[in-house]
Enzyme design. Sequence first.
Site, mmCIF file in Angstrom:
data_model
loop_
_atom_site.group_PDB
_atom_site.id
_atom_site.type_symbol
_atom_site.label_atom_id
_atom_site.label_comp_id
_atom_site.label_asym_id
_atom_site.label_seq_id
_atom_site.Cartn_x
_atom_site.Cartn_y
_atom_site.Cartn_z
ATOM 1 C CB SER A 131 -24.953 40.047 -25.955
ATOM 2 O OG SER A 131 -25.596 40.958 -26.814
ATOM 3 C CD GLU A 133 -29.073 44.486 -27.809
ATOM 4 O OE1 GLU A 133 -29.751 45.108 -26.956
ATOM 5 O OE2 GLU A 133 -28.999 44.831 -29.006
ATOM 6 C CE1 TYR A 154 -29.707 37.224 -26.265
ATOM 7 C CE2 TYR A 154 -28.907 39.465 -26.607
ATOM 8 C CZ TYR A 154 -28.727 38.099 -26.712
ATOM 9 O OH TYR A 154 -27.562 37.603 -27.261
#
Length: 350
Positions: A131, A133, A154
Amino acid sequence: MTRRALITGITGQDGSYLAEFLLDKGYEVHGIIRRASTFNTGRIDHLYVDPHTPGARLFLHYGDLVDGSRLVALLAEIAPDEVYNLGAQSHVRVSFDEPELTSESTALGTVRLLEAIRHSGLNCRFYQASSSEMFGSSPPPQNENTALHPRSPYGTAKLFAYWSTRNYREAYGLFTVNGILFNHESPRRGETFVSRKITRAVARIRAGLDAHVYLGNINAVRDWGYAPEYVDGMWRMLQADTPDDYVLATGTGHSVRDFLALAFDAAGLDWERHVRFDDRYLRPAEVDTVIGDATKAHATLGWKPQVLLPELVRIMVEADIRALEHGGTPTVDCPALPGWPTRTEARHLR
């Protein structure tokens, strides 16, 4: 010979598009779903064919990334040529409330699956859903060589899974790849994610059912693409001659405010009249800007996105308006066929 793929997270946005994509390419597709008291297969109901029907190529199995022994048993039973690990607790804001659960499924779940592959001795290829992120506070544009500095449970869980995937490639010679995907949306996006929350709110406000939508940080900048194009990129990574890691992104950044303006404008509405701030939706640590550089994927895989934010928003708004007019939600992009919700579990789950 028919190739066989196993997908974790098959009932999610990406899993459903990937299942469609692989079935269209002639694969036999197996998906792992968690046991629940209600059916959660809405995104893939339209793909249903009774598995007892000759020629059926979609099969679902109960399992969970927290259950390593079950993963070992499923890999032995299915013997997939390709494994796509899309399963995770994938909501960033929720990960701050449930960091342990997020780490258990997103980080350790990946290791359990990699260990199951390693100990089974399967000669399969493994895709890990990484990801954007993971980049967190690193300045854009972000590519495969950008420093990783996650800003959420996360993001840190995805970072653990990313390095685990690389380690199993380097230590054990497994064909493992990381797809570092930036935000990718569709009418099948979960309703709690900001993109879908906005387009669904537009449909409801247009219909007179709601007056406002409540959001947090609308100045955050993201790189938004169209999910069906990104699953094509996932597949391309596993067809390469050698395993590697790739960023998939459009290379364009837009704020949540931009998304709002496009979405409300698509319905002839003024977003500033209907959007309200709610600090409950703020993250303890914000990621201000992520914009991806997918040059490597363009050059090596021949992958290039076609749908950019204005068209993506139009697709999503129109889908939510149509769904509301027909009394449902657009979990699929075409009318769902009857099947799973009215059949017993034994008919379609093994």
